[in-house]
Enzyme design. Structure first.
Site, mmCIF file in Angstrom:
data_model
loop_
_atom_site.group_PDB
_atom_site.id
_atom_site.type_symbol
_atom_site.label_atom_id
_atom_site.label_comp_id
_atom_site.label_asym_id
_atom_site.label_seq_id
_atom_site.Cartn_x
_atom_site.Cartn_y
_atom_site.Cartn_z
ATOM 1 C CB CYS A 80 26.058 -3.254 7.268
ATOM 2 S SG CYS A 80 24.796 -3.673 6.062
ATOM 3 C CB CYS A 167 20.436 -8.244 8.405
ATOM 4 S SG CYS A 167 20.025 -7.017 9.663
ATOM 5 C CE1 TYR A 320 -1.034 -1.700 28.925
ATOM 6 C CE2 TYR A 320 -0.139 -1.186 31.088
ATOM 7 C CZ TYR A 320 -0.950 -0.853 30.027
ATOM 8 O OH TYR A 320 -1.667 0.314 30.051
ATOM 9 C CG ASP A 389 7.236 -4.568 29.437
ATOM 10 O OD1 ASP A 389 7.472 -3.499 28.842
ATOM 11 O OD2 ASP A 389 7.721 -5.665 29.075
ATOM 12 C CB CYS A 416 10.388 -0.182 24.685
ATOM 13 S SG CYS A 416 8.675 0.136 24.213
#
Length: 464
Positions: A80, A167, A320, A389, A416
């Site tokens: 990019c 992108c 969750y 999660d 995450c």
């Protein structure tokens, strides 16, 4: 008291040769100069970089890399051309195999340094077959830069928008949406939102793509109730965006950094698009949560199911649960799965997803896991497996205690954030659950983010 910078080895504005020893949690190089830490974006471990100091604190400094004295063998030329300015990616200058190694190392470091745990199998990161053009969801801010309409990512560390035509991590349909909306806003003279003054109309442009179905949604977030030239925008987008089935207006009239407001209007087409994960089809609304990397999400959920080790007789709690994606994957192999989620619209989506896929052995409950799970226990429900999660902040300690009190055989933790994962694994270890293995999954190629699935087993059930 003013800080004493006289004894620090670096000064703002000065240039130094810095040895880069590792990567930080945001993908920046971590360097040392006379035993003083300097953070340097775009620098790589093993390099000596010529660095201009841009900020000095008591315990560290930040710098801009001028050049490398000795480039890493893993360094590549970013694809990019706006990469050096844009904040959307952080690792395009690192070859993909090295990215996977670095992400595993993030997990290793977090587990050992934060969790203080050892003897855990941490597997090589599961890489993506396609590490480019993978994001099925785009949410670009709209503004004005140098007198022109700007739609794209924020420049790293700022709220200046870098105009983005292509992108490299967005699905090509999302890139086309960004280009067309920039053209239309400019052509029709619609004013972009100015977050400093709170004036203007268009705040964000979102795109959502059903990767497996080809269906596309455009969401236009406005600061006012009525979108000017709505009919012209609808007709233009219908003629130019492949697969378009939905055009949505979301209204956010608050002075906030939150992207979407509470009111959503369907301007044209359907309220939702559909996409598939594995054998399941999901309806996705403008505000639904759905993993942004469709192919890697399937790999992640398959690993969660593998760690759950279900035989068809088990009761599972999915805390969750969101819109029920993991829940449905689990339900294929379990007797009953209870999904718990505090966000009511997500539970409504989850129930609809289960019905649309003819899954009848799930029950979705709105509420806080801290309150719902003890109620289930009182009702005589004894989960064999708990799957969790949570958000990036991880689990509250009371939530972890609630899991333990239900005494499941296994806990499968999807995360995450390696740091909060490691913290929570340490707490669960104290409560009698041993982490057996962790599988990092690269959900976000070219960025520093890494997702993990961890398998924990009740210690007293260990075989001698």
């Amino acid at each position: 008291m003013a800080k004493d910078y006289k004894k620090l080895p670096v000064k703002k504005g000065a240039t130094y040769a810095v040895d880069i020893i590792s990567l930080g949690h945001s993908g920046e190089g971590v360097g040392r100069y006379q035993d003083f830490t300097i953070f340097v974006p775009h620098a790589l471990p093993g390099e000596q970089a010529i660095v201009k100091i841009t900020e000095v604190k008591k315990n560290y400094a930040k710098g801009q890399m001028i050049k490398t004295q000795s480039a890493s063998l893993d360094r590549i030329t970013p694809q990019c051309f706006i990469y050096s300015k844009c904040g959307g990616c952080q690792l395009q200058h690192l070859n993909y195999e090295a990215q996977l190694r670095v992400k595993r190392q993030q997990v290793v470091d977090a587990v050992s340094r934060i969790g203080k745990l050892d003897n855990i199998a941490i597997h090589p990161t599961l890489g993506a077959q396609e590490p480019w053009y993978y994001r099925n969801k785009m949410q670009f801010p709209v503004g004005t830069e140098e007198g022109e309409v700007a739609i794209g990512c924020f420049q790293q560390g700022t709220h200046s928008i870098v105009n983005t035509d292509n992108c490299y991590i967005q699905h090509n349909y999302n890139n086309k949406i960004a280009r067309e909306m920039r053209r239309l806003i400019t052509q029709l003279g619609i004013s972009p939102y100015d977050e400093k003054t709170g004036t203007g109309i268009v705040r964000h442009v979102l795109g959502r793509v059903g990767v497996q179905t080809g269906e596309v949604m455009v969401v236009i977030v406005t600061a006012i109730d009525k979108l000017p030239y709505a009919e012209k925008i609808i007709e233009a987008l219908k003629g130019r965006i492949p697969g378009l089935v939905s055009i949505i207006q979301n209204i956010n009239n608050k002075r906030t950094n939150v992207i979407m407001g509470d009111k959503t209007i369907t301007l044209w087409g359907r309220d939702t698009i559909t996409d598939k994960l594995g054998e399941f089809k999901f309806e996705i609304s403008a505000r639904s949560f759905f993993q942004v990397n469709t192919a890697q999400a399937e790999a992640l959920y398959d690993k969660a199911v593998e760690y759950a080790a279900l035989t068809g007789r088990e009761t599972v709690v999915d805390a969750y649960c969101g819109t029920g994606t993991i829940t449905l994957f689990l339900a294929r192999h379990a007797a009953k799965v209870y999904g718990i989620e505090i966000v009511k619209p997500a539970i409504l989506d989850a129930r609809r997803n289960a019905a649309n896929n003819n899954v009848t052995n799930t029950e979705f409950i709105v509420g806080d896991a801290i309150e719902i799970m003890p109620d289930l226990f009182k009702q005589g429900i004894r989960p064999d497996v708990i799957v969790v999660d949570p958000p990036r902040a991880g689990c509250d300690k009371l939530v972890l205690e609630t899991f333990v009190n239900m005494n499941p055989e296994r806990i499968v933790y999807v995360s995450c954030n390696p740091a909060t994962l490691a913290r929570d694994l340490a707490v669960l270890d104290e409560y009698g659950y041993k982490t057996r293995e962790i599988q990092p999954v690269d959900m976000f190629p070219q960025t520093f983010h890494v997702e993990c699935v961890a398998l924990l087993q009740r210690k007293h059930s260990e075989k001698p």
